[in-house]
Design an enzyme around this catalytic site. Structure first.
Site, PDB file in Angstrom:
ATOM      1  N   TRP A  84      75.692 -15.546 -43.197  1.00 25.53           N
ATOM      2  CA  TRP A  84      75.635 -14.352 -44.029  1.00 25.53           C
ATOM      3  C   TRP A  84      74.344 -14.498 -44.821  1.00 25.53           C
ATOM      4  CZ3 TRP A  84      75.589 -13.141 -49.331  1.00 25.53           C
ATOM      5  CH2 TRP A  84      75.853 -11.803 -49.637  1.00 25.53           C
TER       6      TRP A  84
ATOM      7  N   LYS B 287      87.719   0.563 -50.565  1.00 24.83           N
ATOM      8  CA  LYS B 287      88.102   0.401 -49.145  1.00 24.83           C
ATOM      9  C   LYS B 287      87.297   1.359 -48.278  1.00 24.83           C
ATOM     10  CE  LYS B 287      89.737  -2.582 -49.177  1.00 24.83           C
ATOM     11  NZ  LYS B 287      90.294  -3.601 -49.998  1.00 24.83           N
TER      12      LYS B 287
ATOM     13  N   GLU C  67      90.363   1.035 -55.972  1.00 21.13           N
ATOM     14  CA  GLU C  67      90.569   0.281 -54.725  1.00 21.13           C
ATOM     15  C   GLU C  67      90.419   1.201 -53.505  1.00 21.13           C
ATOM     16  OE1 GLU C  67      90.619  -2.534 -53.634  1.00 21.13           O
ATOM     17  OE2 GLU C  67      91.900  -2.671 -51.879  1.00 21.13           O
TER      18      GLU C  67
ATOM     19  N   ARG D  54      83.281 -15.760 -42.674  1.00 19.55           N
ATOM     20  CA  ARG D  54      82.384 -16.160 -43.760  1.00 19.55           C
ATOM     21  C   ARG D  54      80.991 -15.562 -43.612  1.00 19.55           C
ATOM     22  NH1 ARG D  54      84.702 -20.728 -46.254  1.00 19.55           N
ATOM     23  NH2 ARG D  54      82.748 -21.149 -47.280  1.00 19.55           N
TER      24      ARG D  54
ATOM     25  N   HIS E  91      84.167  14.459 -67.821  1.00 20.71           N
ATOM     26  CA  HIS E  91      83.090  13.936 -68.660  1.00 20.71           C
ATOM     27  C   HIS E  91      81.841  13.633 -67.850  1.00 20.71           C
ATOM     28  CE1 HIS E  91      85.745  13.835 -72.077  1.00 20.71           C
ATOM     29  NE2 HIS E  91      86.664  13.276 -71.290  1.00 20.71           N
TER      30      HIS E  91
ATOM     31  N   LYS F 164      83.861 -12.295 -45.575  1.00 21.64           N
ATOM     32  CA  LYS F 164      85.222 -12.414 -46.094  1.00 21.64           C
ATOM     33  C   LYS F 164      85.290 -13.307 -47.325  1.00 21.64           C
ATOM     34  CE  LYS F 164      89.637 -11.674 -45.911  1.00 21.64           C
ATOM     35  NZ  LYS F 164      89.992 -10.388 -46.547  1.00 21.64           N
TER      36      LYS F 164
ATOM     37  N   GLU G  50      83.523   0.362 -48.043  1.00 24.46           N
ATOM     38  CA  GLU G  50      83.136  -0.868 -47.338  1.00 24.46           C
ATOM     39  C   GLU G  50      83.330  -0.793 -45.839  1.00 24.46           C
ATOM     40  OE1 GLU G  50      85.179  -4.477 -48.485  1.00 24.46           O
ATOM     41  OE2 GLU G  50      86.994  -3.380 -48.902  1.00 24.46           O
TER      42      GLU G  50
ATOM     43  N   ASN H 148      75.530 -23.908 -46.038  1.00 22.04           N
ATOM     44  CA  ASN H 148      76.248 -22.799 -46.659  1.00 22.04           C
ATOM     45  C   ASN H 148      75.960 -22.883 -48.149  1.00 22.04           C
ATOM     46  OD1 ASN H 148      78.182 -21.011 -47.692  1.00 22.04           O
ATOM     47  ND2 ASN H 148      79.782 -22.580 -47.625  1.00 22.04           N
ATOM     48  N   GLY H 149      75.419 -21.803 -48.729  1.00 18.97           N
ATOM     49  CA  GLY H 149      75.135 -21.814 -50.161  1.00 18.97           C
ATOM     50  C   GLY H 149      73.709 -21.399 -50.430  1.00 18.97           C
TER      51      GLY H 149
ATOM     52  N   CYS I 219      78.559 -18.160 -45.380  1.00 20.28           N
ATOM     53  CA  CYS I 219      78.229 -18.848 -44.148  1.00 20.28           C
ATOM     54  C   CYS I 219      79.318 -19.884 -43.833  1.00 20.28           C
ATOM     55  CB  CYS I 219      76.902 -19.590 -44.175  1.00 20.28           C
ATOM     56  SG  CYS I 219      75.524 -18.560 -44.674  1.00 20.28           S
TER      57      CYS I 219
END
Ligand code: F6R
Length: 607
Positions: A74, A484, A480, A27, A503, A602, A487, A98-99, A2
């Site tokens: 968020w 990508k 990675e 955020r 396996h 982000k 997301e 925020n938190g 946030c």
């Protein structure tokens, strides 16, 4: 997570609050809101979804008031609805947060038992009620906030306005970042200096535990004991950078394209180009010869950069590396050597788990090095040694240019470690450095694969599952690539070590599953090519990403992407580019919100 902002202005502040929130949207962006004081009364406007919904609502029916607070959310507690959007308020006080308030359940039960009526499912609303209750009992705003802070457990940044108090914003920081912006006859606060950039570049960063009383003429800061704590103001030059998409359709596209340039800038901080040697930035010197081990920790993409670095440090410097996902690090309770070096990696420098790891290692007597992109961030400020990435502001939620810059810094550090420990000769160093010096040019060549990759994306967009395979340093790049794609396109994808496929995961392979094989033409190529044949034999749709003579071994591959031939050392930075472009074009083809994918943010400032 946030973003929060507060303005004590000279005229109406609602539009300024929105302007500032736009810079904080990285955020969180699942709802937004502002509260102002008009005629001493708290007015609120909130909207579900992106900030533009709030902006549209304010344009239709403006909100007056020369003092206000704002928030972009968020969601942690409660769905992303308007009722759960901040600010949360009673008649007496409005708050943005925020938190996470960890003990909100107990507090809510206590407040409800005393008659408080809650309007949301958030943890934040308890703060509004706690302060309100203290105000009702006759406390001043400062005393009310101070009492409330004493009851809260968790990590947070808060900003309050109070009914009838036209010249007062109170802010508090415990765990989550908060900065003060100094103006002339006006003052500001925000989650970071970027939020304050439209108003001022004179910024004070609050220390953990601080709280602040802001009026138009002054800023009074107190530490966690309540004692006055004057904190210096600094010029936040970087914050003034204008962030735009240039002529790209998305920030992510721009940031992918910028990589040759920003990797070049980053390497220039770590290489003496004339001498062909590694030269660490001033104040960032580390003697790796004294270390027995290196502990690396980070989250997400930054963690994958650390995984690549482990190969480099162990190979070039014979330095054993322990690497952990930051959210797991403390719980594994690894034995740590006092006087040892912990390396944390972070684009934002605010990731809660990475910061917690930093503090944990510091408490064990370790020295902290941070590979970090935001120089004013908490991690940068708390580290003993900062190894800067010079990626510039990264706006796209999916990290791209910060990743290749992190890899570039880590590569330079591994070579330095190799020299310090007597494993690499001067000649070896010169060869590795020249590979790094060539890298920006090779990255620019790699970007020319974009039209081919764009065509391939139409196939990927139809897939339900995609696999990425790699061996050696290409294995973290496979992870990675899968991250990508997941997301931003929401297609399920997994990265595997190429030899591990048989396996278990090979059971997933059929003609509908694209398998991206990352196989530089290096000593590991043949082994990876055999794994590729195992996939081909089961009908898998192979996309081979390779270089040199690799394409000659493509067999029945569905597609081959040929990168410029490079020294194996730098292939992780090069191979990152096609997997970024593939994810990007697949997402564009599918019409998802590339720069702000669902459920993400982000900067992840909650654990
Ligand atoms: C993925 C991504 C995230 C971040 C992670 C760590 O594209 O961006 O996985 O890498 O949240 O963030 P920082 O680097 O800011 O600590």
């Amino acid at each position: 997570m946030c973003g929060i902002v507060g303005i004590l202005g000279k005229g109406p502040v609602a539009a300024q609050l929105v302007d500032s929130l736009k810079r904080l949207e990285y955020r969180g962006y699942d709802s937004a809101g502002v509260a102002t004081l008009d005629g001493g009364r708290i007015l609120r406007r909130r909207a579900e979804g992106k900030l533009r919904n709030l902006e549209a609502s304010l344009e239709k029916t403006p909100l007056g008031g020369a003092i206000g607070i704002g928030h972009t959310r968020w969601a942690t507690h409660g769905a992303p609805t308007e009722a759960n959007a901040h600010p949360h308020a009673t008649e007496r006080v409005a708050v943005v947060h925020n938190g996470i308030i960890e003990n909100f359940r107990e507090l809510r039960a206590e407040l409800e038992a005393a008659g408080a009526v809650f309007q949301s499912q958030t943890d934040t609303e308890v703060v509004a009620h706690l302060v309100s209750k203290a105000l009702e009992a006759g406390a001043s705003p400062r005393a009310a906030v101070s009492q409330a802070l004493g009851r809260l457990k968790g990590a947070f940044a808060l900003a309050f306005i109070f009914a009838g108090e036209d010249d007062l914003i109170i802010g508090a920081r415990r765990g989550s970042p908060l900065a003060i912006g100094h103006g002339e006859g006006e003052n500001f606060l925000g989650s970071d200096a970027i939020a304050l950039a439209p108003f001022t570049d004179a910024v004070t960063y609050l220390e953990d535990g601080d709280w602040v009383a802001l009026t138009r003429e002054g800023v009074e800061i107190f530490d966690e004991t309540g004692a006055p704590a004057p904190r210096a103001a600094v010029r936040a030059a970087a914050a003034a950078i204008v962030v735009d998409k240039g002529n790209h359709r998305h920030f992510m596209a721009k940031e992918i394209a910028e990589q040759p340039e920003v990797v070049g800038h980053t390497l220039a901080c770590f290489i003496d180009m004339a001498a062909g040697r590694i030269r660490l930035p001033d104040g960032a010197d580390v003697d790796f010869s004294k270390l027995d081990r290196l502990a690396i920790s980070a989250c997400g993409t930054a963690y994958y950069a650390g995984l690549v670095a482990r190969y480099w440090f162990e190979k070039f410097a014979r330095l054993p590396v322990d690497i952990d996902i930051a959210s797991e690090f403390r719980y594994r309770e690894p034995p740590l050597s006092s006087g040892g070096l912990a390396l944390v990696i972070s684009q934002s420098g605010e990731t809660a788990d990475t910061l917690a790891t930093l503090r944990h290692c510091r408490a064990q007597g370790m020295r902290i090095g941070a590979v970090v992109n935001v120089p004013t961030s908490t991690i940068a400020r708390e580290a003993d040694v900062v190894f800067p990435t010079v990626a510039g502001v990264e706006v796209g939620v999916a990290s791209t240019k910060a990743f290749t810059c992190q890899l570039s810094v880590l590569a330079a550090l591994a070579v330095k470690a190799g020299r310090d420990r007597g494993v690499l000769s001067e000649d070896d160093e010169a060869k590795l450095v020249s590979a790094l010096v060539e890298l920006p040019r090779l990255m620019a060549e790699a970007l020319r694969l974009e039209p081919e990759i764009e065509r391939l994306a139409t196939t990927f967009a139809k897939a339900q599952d995609v696999l990425y395979l790699g061996r050696g340093t290409s294995f973290p790049i496979a992870l990675e690539g899968a991250l990508k794609l997941k997301e931003i396109s929401y297609i399920h994808a997994e990265g595997y070590a190429a030899g591990e496929l048989k396996h278990g995961p090979i059971a997933l392979v059929d003609e509908n599953v694209p398998v991206v094989v990352l196989a530089p033409y290096d000593p590991l190529f043949e082994k990876t090519a055999s794994n590729m044949q195992e996939v081909a034999a089961r009908g898998g749709k192979i996309v081979l990403v390779t270089d040199g003579e690799g394409p000659e071994h493509a067999g029945s591959a569905f597609a081959v992407l040929t990168l410029p031939k490079a020294y194996a050392f730098v292939s992780p930075m090069l191979y990152a580019i096609p997997v970024q472009l593939l994810a990007y074009h697949t997402a564009v083809f599918m019409g998802t919100d590339v720069d702000q994918p669902r459920n993400l943010a982000k900067s992840v400032t909650v654990e």
